[in-house]
Design a protein around this motif. Structure first.
Motif: not given
Length: 167
Positions: A50-51, A63-65, A109-111, A116-118
């Motif tokens: 992810y960027e 996140v698009s949904a 934090h980026r991670n 969360a996105q995952t």
């Protein structure tokens, strides 16, 4: 589950194996607690799935949904959302059901944001798979054009496979 042919989950065009792990505990083992005390300890490790760019507010990501799936991400009494927010140490903003918008994840934090996105992508994929089919596609295989293209494809595959056999 078949060990040689595990179930796959596709997220953003990438395929991941869904291996179920059954942990065994033994009486002589001691519980050392959580091996990784701070999940943000490895925040400098790269993850290119992810960027996520740093801004003044931290690391925002969207996140698009479809809005029909928002209720599944939130869960009963907000349980799913709270769990993801706690595990990833992020804040998740979701539009109300019935309203269009994007899911916005923000964290320091980026991670954490990537985690969360995952997790949201996995939730979305799980709920999409549970949806009933809505369309049926039919192709006429007896049309001349389709048959010609199939023969061309077949010849191309056979040609390439015979070339690779001698390499």
């Amino acid at each position: 589950m078949e060990v040689l042919c595990p179930q796959h989950i596709t997220i953003n065009g990438q395929s991941y194996r869904n291996n179920t792990i059954q942990e065994k505990t033994y009486q002589h083992e001691e519980d050392n607690g959580d091996v990784y005390q701070d999940p943000m300890e490895y925040a400098d490790e790269p993850c290119d799935a992810y960027e996520v760019e740093k801004t003044l507010q931290g690391f925002p990501s969207t996140v698009s949904a479809p809005n029909l799936l928002y209720k599944n991400i939130v869960g009963k009494r907000g349980d799913n959302r709270k769990k993801v927010e706690m595990e990833a140490k992020t804040s998740i903003s979701i539009s109300k059901p019935g309203q269009d918008g994007e899911i916005v994840i923000t964290g320091q934090h980026r991670n954490g944001v990537i985690l969360a996105q995952t997790q949201i992508d996995v939730l979305l994929d799980t709920f999409r798979r549970k949806q009933p089919f809505t369309h049926f596609l039919a192709f006429f295989l007896n049309e001349t054009k389709v048959q010609e293209e199939f023969v061309n494809f077949q010849e191309e595959v056979l040609e390439k496979s015979s070339m690779n056999r001698f390499i």
